[in-house]
Design a protein around this motif. Structure first.
Motif, PDB file in Angstrom:
ATOM      1  N   CYS A  13       0.827  -1.198   0.000  1.00  0.00           N
ATOM      2  CA  CYS A  13       0.000   0.000   0.000  1.00  0.00           C
ATOM      3  C   CYS A  13       0.867   1.256   0.000  1.00  0.00           C
ATOM      4  CB  CYS A  13      -0.930  -0.012   1.219  1.00  0.00           C
ATOM      5  SG  CYS A  13      -2.120   1.354   1.252  1.00  0.00           S
ATOM      6  N   VAL A  14       1.875   1.279   0.865  1.00  0.00           N
ATOM      7  CA  VAL A  14       2.750   2.448   0.951  1.00  0.00           C
ATOM      8  C   VAL A  14       3.484   2.675  -0.371  1.00  0.00           C
ATOM      9  CG1 VAL A  14       4.803   3.386   2.065  1.00  0.00           C
ATOM     10  CG2 VAL A  14       3.019   2.310   3.449  1.00  0.00           C
ATOM     11  N   ALA A  15       4.025   1.606  -0.947  1.00  0.00           N
ATOM     12  CA  ALA A  15       4.781   1.733  -2.193  1.00  0.00           C
ATOM     13  C   ALA A  15       3.905   2.271  -3.315  1.00  0.00           C
ATOM     14  CB  ALA A  15       5.381   0.377  -2.580  1.00  0.00           C
ATOM     15  N   ASP A  16       2.678   1.738  -3.437  1.00  0.00           N
ATOM     16  CA  ASP A  16       1.796   2.201  -4.501  1.00  0.00           C
ATOM     17  C   ASP A  16       1.377   3.655  -4.273  1.00  0.00           C
ATOM     18  OD1 ASP A  16      -0.126   1.318  -6.865  1.00  0.00           O
ATOM     19  OD2 ASP A  16      -1.324   2.503  -5.440  1.00  0.00           O
ATOM     20  N   ALA A  17       1.049   4.010  -3.028  1.00  0.00           N
ATOM     21  CA  ALA A  17       0.617   5.377  -2.735  1.00  0.00           C
ATOM     22  C   ALA A  17       1.735   6.380  -3.025  1.00  0.00           C
ATOM     23  CB  ALA A  17       0.166   5.476  -1.287  1.00  0.00           C
ATOM     24  N   VAL A  18       2.956   6.047  -2.622  1.00  0.00           N
ATOM     25  CA  VAL A  18       4.089   6.935  -2.876  1.00  0.00           C
ATOM     26  C   VAL A  18       4.314   7.109  -4.373  1.00  0.00           C
ATOM     27  CG1 VAL A  18       6.601   7.134  -2.667  1.00  0.00           C
ATOM     28  CG2 VAL A  18       5.222   6.522  -0.668  1.00  0.00           C
ATOM     29  N   GLU A  19       4.161   6.024  -5.140  1.00  0.00           N
ATOM     30  CA  GLU A  19       4.344   6.108  -6.585  1.00  0.00           C
ATOM     31  C   GLU A  19       3.252   6.961  -7.225  1.00  0.00           C
ATOM     32  OE1 GLU A  19       5.575   5.772 -10.480  1.00  0.00           O
ATOM     33  OE2 GLU A  19       6.652   5.559  -8.574  1.00  0.00           O
ATOM     34  N   GLN A  20       1.995   6.774  -6.795  1.00  0.00           N
ATOM     35  CA  GLN A  20       0.913   7.606  -7.327  1.00  0.00           C
ATOM     36  C   GLN A  20       1.122   9.072  -6.969  1.00  0.00           C
ATOM     37  OE1 GLN A  20      -3.192   6.494  -7.557  1.00  0.00           O
ATOM     38  NE2 GLN A  20      -2.809   4.491  -6.638  1.00  0.00           N
ATOM     39  N   PHE A  21       1.608   9.336  -5.776  1.00  0.00           N
ATOM     40  CA  PHE A  21       1.857  10.714  -5.356  1.00  0.00           C
ATOM     41  C   PHE A  21       3.016  11.308  -6.166  1.00  0.00           C
ATOM     42  CE2 PHE A  21       3.516  13.961  -2.343  1.00  0.00           C
ATOM     43  CZ  PHE A  21       2.346  14.688  -2.169  1.00  0.00           C
ATOM     44  N   ARG A  22       4.038  10.500  -6.438  1.00  0.00           N
ATOM     45  CA  ARG A  22       5.164  10.975  -7.245  1.00  0.00           C
ATOM     46  C   ARG A  22       4.704  11.354  -8.646  1.00  0.00           C
ATOM     47  NH1 ARG A  22       8.021   9.727 -11.216  1.00  0.00           N
ATOM     48  NH2 ARG A  22       6.888   7.764 -11.541  1.00  0.00           N
ATOM     49  N   ARG A  23       3.869  10.505  -9.251  1.00  0.00           N
ATOM     50  CA  ARG A  23       3.359  10.810 -10.594  1.00  0.00           C
ATOM     51  C   ARG A  23       2.512  12.076 -10.585  1.00  0.00           C
ATOM     52  NH1 ARG A  23       2.232   5.058 -10.948  1.00  0.00           N
ATOM     53  NH2 ARG A  23       0.003   5.522 -10.700  1.00  0.00           N
ATOM     54  N   PHE A  24       1.732  12.258  -9.534  1.00  0.00           N
ATOM     55  CA  PHE A  24       0.901  13.449  -9.444  1.00  0.00           C
ATOM     56  C   PHE A  24       1.763  14.706  -9.328  1.00  0.00           C
ATOM     57  CE2 PHE A  24      -1.170  16.515  -6.531  1.00  0.00           C
ATOM     58  CZ  PHE A  24      -2.200  16.936  -7.357  1.00  0.00           C
ATOM     59  N   ALA A  50       4.745  15.055 -10.467  1.00  0.00           N
ATOM     60  CA  ALA A  50       5.418  15.258 -11.752  1.00  0.00           C
ATOM     61  C   ALA A  50       4.474  15.809 -12.809  1.00  0.00           C
ATOM     62  CB  ALA A  50       6.037  13.937 -12.228  1.00  0.00           C
ATOM     63  N   GLN A  51       3.197  15.471 -12.700  1.00  0.00           N
ATOM     64  CA  GLN A  51       2.214  15.910 -13.702  1.00  0.00           C
ATOM     65  C   GLN A  51       0.894  16.256 -13.001  1.00  0.00           C
ATOM     66  OE1 GLN A  51       1.740  13.100 -16.890  1.00  0.00           O
ATOM     67  NE2 GLN A  51       0.716  14.567 -18.248  1.00  0.00           N
ATOM     68  N   PRO A  52       0.820  17.418 -12.337  1.00  0.00           N
ATOM     69  CA  PRO A  52      -0.373  17.787 -11.559  1.00  0.00           C
ATOM     70  C   PRO A  52      -1.650  17.880 -12.384  1.00  0.00           C
ATOM     71  CG  PRO A  52       1.497  19.192 -11.005  1.00  0.00           C
ATOM     72  CD  PRO A  52       1.883  18.415 -12.221  1.00  0.00           C
ATOM     73  N   SER A  53      -1.524  18.019 -13.682  1.00  0.00           N
ATOM     74  CA  SER A  53      -2.724  18.118 -14.518  1.00  0.00           C
ATOM     75  C   SER A  53      -3.460  16.785 -14.622  1.00  0.00           C
ATOM     76  CB  SER A  53      -2.348  18.604 -15.926  1.00  0.00           C
ATOM     77  OG  SER A  53      -1.430  17.700 -16.545  1.00  0.00           O
ATOM     78  N   VAL A  54      -2.790  15.683 -14.220  1.00  0.00           N
ATOM     79  CA  VAL A  54      -3.427  14.368 -14.204  1.00  0.00           C
ATOM     80  C   VAL A  54      -3.732  14.032 -12.743  1.00  0.00           C
ATOM     81  CG1 VAL A  54      -3.233  11.948 -14.826  1.00  0.00           C
ATOM     82  CG2 VAL A  54      -2.112  13.692 -16.244  1.00  0.00           C
ATOM     83  N   PRO A  55      -4.955  14.273 -12.295  1.00  0.00           N
ATOM     84  CA  PRO A  55      -5.253  14.168 -10.867  1.00  0.00           C
ATOM     85  C   PRO A  55      -5.312  12.729 -10.383  1.00  0.00           C
ATOM     86  CG  PRO A  55      -7.271  14.609 -12.087  1.00  0.00           C
ATOM     87  CD  PRO A  55      -6.140  14.678 -13.080  1.00  0.00           C
ATOM     88  N   VAL A  56      -5.118  12.567  -9.096  1.00  0.00           N
ATOM     89  CA  VAL A  56      -5.357  11.284  -8.431  1.00  0.00           C
ATOM     90  C   VAL A  56      -6.865  11.090  -8.340  1.00  0.00           C
ATOM     91  CG1 VAL A  56      -5.051   9.968  -6.293  1.00  0.00           C
ATOM     92  CG2 VAL A  56      -3.224  11.487  -7.115  1.00  0.00           C
ATOM     93  N   HIS A  57      -7.316   9.863  -8.571  1.00  0.00           N
ATOM     94  CA  HIS A  57      -8.758   9.594  -8.509  1.00  0.00           C
ATOM     95  C   HIS A  57      -9.309  10.051  -7.152  1.00  0.00           C
ATOM     96  CE1 HIS A  57     -12.541   7.346  -8.359  1.00  0.00           C
ATOM     97  NE2 HIS A  57     -12.434   7.175  -9.672  1.00  0.00           N
ATOM     98  N   PRO A  58     -10.479  10.722  -7.140  1.00  0.00           N
ATOM     99  CA  PRO A  58     -11.034  11.233  -5.871  1.00  0.00           C
ATOM    100  C   PRO A  58     -11.149  10.185  -4.774  1.00  0.00           C
ATOM    101  CG  PRO A  58     -12.285  12.096  -7.726  1.00  0.00           C
ATOM    102  CD  PRO A  58     -11.314  11.097  -8.288  1.00  0.00           C
ATOM    103  N   ASN A  59     -11.450   8.936  -5.139  1.00  0.00           N
ATOM    104  CA  ASN A  59     -11.624   7.900  -4.123  1.00  0.00           C
ATOM    105  C   ASN A  59     -10.308   7.296  -3.643  1.00  0.00           C
ATOM    106  OD1 ASN A  59     -14.394   8.216  -4.207  1.00  0.00           O
ATOM    107  ND2 ASN A  59     -14.703   6.581  -5.695  1.00  0.00           N
ATOM    108  N   LEU A  60      -9.187   7.786  -4.192  1.00  0.00           N
ATOM    109  CA  LEU A  60      -7.876   7.309  -3.760  1.00  0.00           C
ATOM    110  C   LEU A  60      -7.096   8.397  -3.023  1.00  0.00           C
ATOM    111  CD1 LEU A  60      -6.755   5.423  -7.023  1.00  0.00           C
ATOM    112  CD2 LEU A  60      -7.885   4.452  -5.016  1.00  0.00           C
ATOM    113  N   ARG A  61      -7.623   9.614  -3.023  1.00  0.00           N
ATOM    114  CA  ARG A  61      -6.829  10.743  -2.526  1.00  0.00           C
ATOM    115  C   ARG A  61      -6.535  10.653  -1.037  1.00  0.00           C
ATOM    116  NH1 ARG A  61     -10.036  15.361  -6.050  1.00  0.00           N
ATOM    117  NH2 ARG A  61      -9.189  14.684  -8.062  1.00  0.00           N
ATOM    118  N   ARG A  62      -7.473  10.090  -0.259  1.00  0.00           N
ATOM    119  CA  ARG A  62      -7.249  10.081   1.186  1.00  0.00           C
ATOM    120  C   ARG A  62      -5.934   9.404   1.524  1.00  0.00           C
ATOM    121  NH1 ARG A  62     -11.343   7.708   5.788  1.00  0.00           N
ATOM    122  NH2 ARG A  62     -12.673   9.353   4.940  1.00  0.00           N
ATOM    123  N   HIS A  63      -5.737   8.171   1.045  1.00  0.00           N
ATOM    124  CA  HIS A  63      -4.518   7.461   1.436  1.00  0.00           C
ATOM    125  C   HIS A  63      -3.311   7.860   0.595  1.00  0.00           C
ATOM    126  CE1 HIS A  63      -5.531   4.751  -1.942  1.00  0.00           C
ATOM    127  NE2 HIS A  63      -4.283   4.355  -1.897  1.00  0.00           N
TER     128      HIS A  63
END
Length: 578
Positions: free
Chosen positions: A363-374, A376-389
């Protein structure tokens, strides 16, 4: 009028779910009501000083005290139980008679009781000779709720039932209350999960019910429509556990939720051993249902919070929890697919938030990777239902600059839900500069007044190290007054003190106690704080006292009751040879 707030709030909460459920069954609101409201009522109503649905108020503070989980969740749950007692058609008739009779006038509980009496008389509803007014009066005027103890004689099929008031604290002295208890049950050999009709009302402390003899498990409170918990004899619990472990879907998903919630409560109250409790909960390693996992996360988190002052114990407990989480994480996925079942979304939100919070590696590894991508490219948002974690974990593992970026995004957002998701995440930081900025935001206009108490809670819960920083902030200058003004209501400042104490370590509690004792004039709520410190110490002591038993039980719950299972097999053979 204030004595009967439960009528207004109970009906409002009931129809919030069941009004929409009547036209959108796919939302599963009837089932969600059980884990959100009925189980919440059981949690709120388990202490010796809880209040009845109807109780007299004489001050503004007592009026405010009416607007609690008792009025909302227990009030609505009482209506659900009543509906299944008298049938839905008679329930609707009673409400119609009530509204017509009291149109444009005030109403009392007695008016509601009489409407149900008239409706049941008109529809010839007779349940075990029950007086419906007496039934309703007892549940409205008597605080608490019962624990139903079920002891099954496998040889004769005789089920001996006893009821007692349930207290969550094992040190609370027993009392003598009884309730008119609507009973439903099903058994492994005669399964019927859909028959919710009340077969009997238990009005005394003890009762007996005869079923078919034989080695067979039973489950009472079918689909958990009644406001009570159930505890079985050890042998029956073992058979239920065996069924859950071999095929958890053989037991209805709402009764699995009931079992999970009851097991944690029974372990906490000392009614069953941790060894037996975690043996029953072993099925969670396979079950991925939202209904099983919502109460499970609450139960696991409650235990974790009692281990926070013991890092080694907490680390071992968390490592064991990873095994419980593997299957449900695999099921909910780390992304949000389209056109999924509605309850998959909240299941993912709660499971991944918990998993990342306790450091689940995947969970931590995936969340950190999704946050890193966000980033790097803020115009591609994290899905609203994933933002909390994702945001919380990203900021917990990230930099001050990451924190500032999310803070700026929150300030520029015009979506309230998105703002709250980011505000919650901002509290997860462990960067001292970000923590200082966050605390200054609380006493400024940067956070809305209605969100300030939650913001403090999220700061304390998001990263335990933040509790010491917040205590130092509270002690400095006139910050006590600033925080008090920021949260507006006196009760809200009391909540701040209580929440702070719950997250402090041993040294932090000692420092908070010293500060309160030395600053009683500046902090007139000091008694609230001292009481919260005593509660926090009691929780820590509970964890210290129970840690060994819990770790031994949970290390290998699948094998701890092998001797008992051998006893089961011996009993089955004996029955076959009779």
């Amino acid at each position: 009028w204030w004595d009967n707030v439960w009528i207004n709030e109970g009906f409002a909460s009931y129809f919030e779910y069941f009004g929409m459920d009547g036209i959108a069954k796919s939302m599963e609101l009837e089932d969600q009501f059980i884990i959100m409201y009925l189980q919440s009522a059981l949690s709120a109503d388990a202490s010796p000083n809880t209040r009845a649905l109807r109780h007299t108020v004489n001050s503004p503070t007592q009026v405010t005290g009416h607007f609690t989980g008792i009025s909302y969740s227990k009030g609505a749950s009482f209506l659900l139980m009543l509906k299944h007692m008298v049938t839905e058609e008679t329930f609707k008739k009673a409400l119609h008679l009530f509204l017509i009779d009291r149109a444009y006038q005030y109403a009392t509980p007695e008016d509601l009781f009489l409407a149900f009496q008239n409706a049941t008389d008109q529809d010839n509803i007779v349940i075990d000779g029950l007086d419906i007014i007496s039934f309703m009066t007892t549940w409205v005027d008597q605080p608490g709720y019962p624990l139903l103890n079920v002891d099954v004689n496998m040889n004769t099929g005789l089920m001996n039932l006893t009821q007692e008031r349930f207290y969550i604290n094992e040190n609370t002295a027993p009392t003598n209350e009884t309730w008119p208890l609507p009973l439903t049950f099903t058994s492994g050999k005669d399964l019927n999960w859909d028959n919710l009709n009340v077969s009997r009302v238990m009005t005394s402390r003890t009762a007996q019910i005869q079923k078919e003899p034989g080695h067979d498990w039973v489950i009472f409170n079918v689909q958990q429509r009644g406001i009570y918990r159930v505890n079985y004899d050890t042998h029956t619990w073992e058979m239920i556990a065996s069924t859950l472990n071999s095929n958890h879907n053989a037991i209805h998903h709402i009764n699995r939720a009931q079992i999970v919630d009851d097991i944690f409560a029974l372990m906490r109250s000392g009614k069953i051993t941790f060894q037996l409790g975690f043996y029953v909960l072993e099925f969670l390693k396979k079950d991925t249902s939202y209904y099983s996992w919502y109460p499970a996360l609450t139960g696991f988190n409650w235990i974790r919070n009692r281990f926070l002052h013991m890092p080694d114990v907490l680390a071992e407990f968390d490592a064991i929890l990873y095994k419980y989480l593997d299957a449900v994480i695999t099921n909910v996925l780390y992304f949000a697919p389209s056109n999924e079942r509605l309850t998959n979304s909240p299941n993912r939100i709660f499971v991944l938030s918990f998993a990342c919070n306790i450091g689940h590696p995947g969970c931590v590894a995936d969340a950190v990777e999704q946050f890193r991508r966000f980033n790097a490219q803020p115009s591609v948002p994290v899905h609203p239902n994933l933002r909390r974690h994702v945001f919380c974990t990203g900021l917990r593992e990230g930099t001050y600059e990451n924190w500032q970026a999310i803070n700026n995004r929150m300030r520029n957002s015009n979506n309230q839900a998105d703002e709250l998701a980011m505000l919650r995440a901002l509290g997860c930081t462990n960067d001292y500069r970000a923590v200082e900025d966050f605390m200054n935001m609380v006493v400024s206009d940067d956070i809305k007044a209605q969100d300030k108490v939650n913001a403090i809670t999220w700061l304390l819960a998001g990263n335990r190290n933040n509790s010491a920083s917040f205590l130092e902030f509270l002690k400095a200058g006139d910050n006590v007054q600033k925080i008090r003004q920021a949260v507006i209501l006196p009760a809200s400042f009391n909540t701040v003190l209580s929440t702070l104490a719950s997250y402090l370590d041993v040294e932090g509690l000692n420092e908070m106690e010293r500060w309160l004792n030395e600053n009683q004039q500046a902090v007139p709520e000091f008694n609230v704080g001292l009481s919260a410190i005593n509660s926090a110490r009691a929780n820590q002591q509970w964890g210290t006292d129970k840690a060994r038993d819990i770790l031994e039980a949970v290390r290998d719950s699948s094998s701890v009751l092998v001797p008992s299972i051998m006893l089961v097999l011996s009993t089955m053979i004996a029955l076959m040879l009779k």
